[in-house]
Scaffold this motif. Sequence first.
Motif, mmCIF file in Angstrom:
data_model
loop_
_atom_site.group_PDB
_atom_site.id
_atom_site.type_symbol
_atom_site.label_atom_id
_atom_site.label_comp_id
_atom_site.label_asym_id
_atom_site.label_seq_id
_atom_site.Cartn_x
_atom_site.Cartn_y
_atom_site.Cartn_z
ATOM 1 N N GLU A 89 1.046 -1.240 0.436
ATOM 2 C CA GLU A 89 -0.091 -0.263 -0.161
ATOM 3 C C GLU A 89 0.863 1.146 0.049
ATOM 4 O O GLU A 89 1.868 1.444 0.306
ATOM 5 C CB GLU A 89 -1.425 -0.261 1.038
ATOM 6 N N ALA A 90 0.066 2.320 -0.477
ATOM 7 C CA ALA A 90 1.062 3.520 -0.162
ATOM 8 C C ALA A 90 1.239 4.026 1.309
ATOM 9 O O ALA A 90 1.330 3.545 1.742
ATOM 10 C CB ALA A 90 -0.387 5.148 -0.792
ATOM 11 N N GLU A 91 2.423 5.091 1.171
ATOM 12 C CA GLU A 91 3.027 5.408 2.295
ATOM 13 C C GLU A 91 2.044 5.932 2.414
ATOM 14 O O GLU A 91 1.912 5.837 4.489
ATOM 15 C CB GLU A 91 4.373 5.931 2.164
ATOM 16 N N THR A 92 1.349 7.059 2.759
ATOM 17 C CA THR A 92 -0.115 7.318 3.631
ATOM 18 C C THR A 92 -0.728 6.548 4.049
ATOM 19 O O THR A 92 -1.163 6.127 5.405
ATOM 20 C CB THR A 92 -0.792 8.596 2.925
ATOM 21 N N LEU A 93 -1.202 5.416 3.920
ATOM 22 C CA LEU A 93 -1.864 4.763 4.809
ATOM 23 C C LEU A 93 -1.151 3.497 5.243
ATOM 24 O O LEU A 93 -1.284 2.837 6.247
ATOM 25 C CB LEU A 93 -2.737 3.585 3.090
ATOM 26 N N ARG A 94 0.004 3.385 5.043
ATOM 27 C CA ARG A 94 0.722 2.524 5.884
ATOM 28 C C ARG A 94 1.100 3.832 7.060
ATOM 29 O O ARG A 94 0.999 2.468 8.183
ATOM 30 C CB ARG A 94 2.626 2.609 5.628
ATOM 31 N N GLY A 95 1.094 4.563 7.075
ATOM 32 C CA GLY A 95 0.736 5.601 8.483
ATOM 33 C C GLY A 95 -0.202 4.827 8.851
ATOM 34 O O GLY A 95 0.013 5.164 10.745
ATOM 35 N N TYR A 96 -1.226 4.867 8.636
ATOM 36 C CA TYR A 96 -2.099 5.167 9.433
ATOM 37 C C TYR A 96 -2.504 3.412 9.386
ATOM 38 O O TYR A 96 -3.317 3.647 10.607
ATOM 39 C CB TYR A 96 -4.265 5.515 8.191
ATOM 40 N N ARG A 138 -6.079 0.606 -1.926
ATOM 41 C CA ARG A 138 -6.129 0.598 -0.384
ATOM 42 C C ARG A 138 -6.184 -1.295 0.349
ATOM 43 O O ARG A 138 -5.472 -1.216 0.659
ATOM 44 C CB ARG A 138 -7.703 1.246 -0.053
#
Length: 191
Positions: A89-96, A138
Amino acid sequence: VNYHGSVTFGKKFEKSIWGNLGDLEVQDMASAYYWLVDNKIAMPDSVLLTGGSYGGYLTLQAIGRRPDLWAGGMALVAIADWKTMYEDEAETLRGYQRALFGGSPDETPEATSKSSPITYAEQIKAPIFVIQGENDTRCPARQMKGYEEKLKSLGKSINIHWFDAGHGSRAQEQQIEQQELMLRFAYQVLG
């Protein structure tokens, strides 16, 4: 079901699942099942689960964690393996995801495994139907392909309809096709 983690009952209720995803929610789903059966609203052997995205995840999680309750499950653009999903997944989703678990899958292996439907593959009894986007960023395809392979290797009933889009489809023809496929699955399972 306004299961734990929903925004309905305030921040404490919403954050109650953090670090332990798929546990309290499945307990809430099982409670709803028993309430429906006890009040003669549902027949015990005819309850289907369905949901999309996180709801698709909970469909797969409940099918594995409480296998004796459900007649079948229909999951749309779902999470089947938090570890593999994190890798794709994208880094922004990894953060979540790190916020939800309190760290990455390598930092929280026990919680990640406990919260992943793939962990409960051997326990599954009911047939599963999944609708998944080939280009979903996602809920990436690879984690669902791994889930499908594991279930098939165990002789479990899983059918995946792959469609050429991402996290859902806005194309009317695809939406109609997906609704028809879900109805056919429900009719097949429930007779």
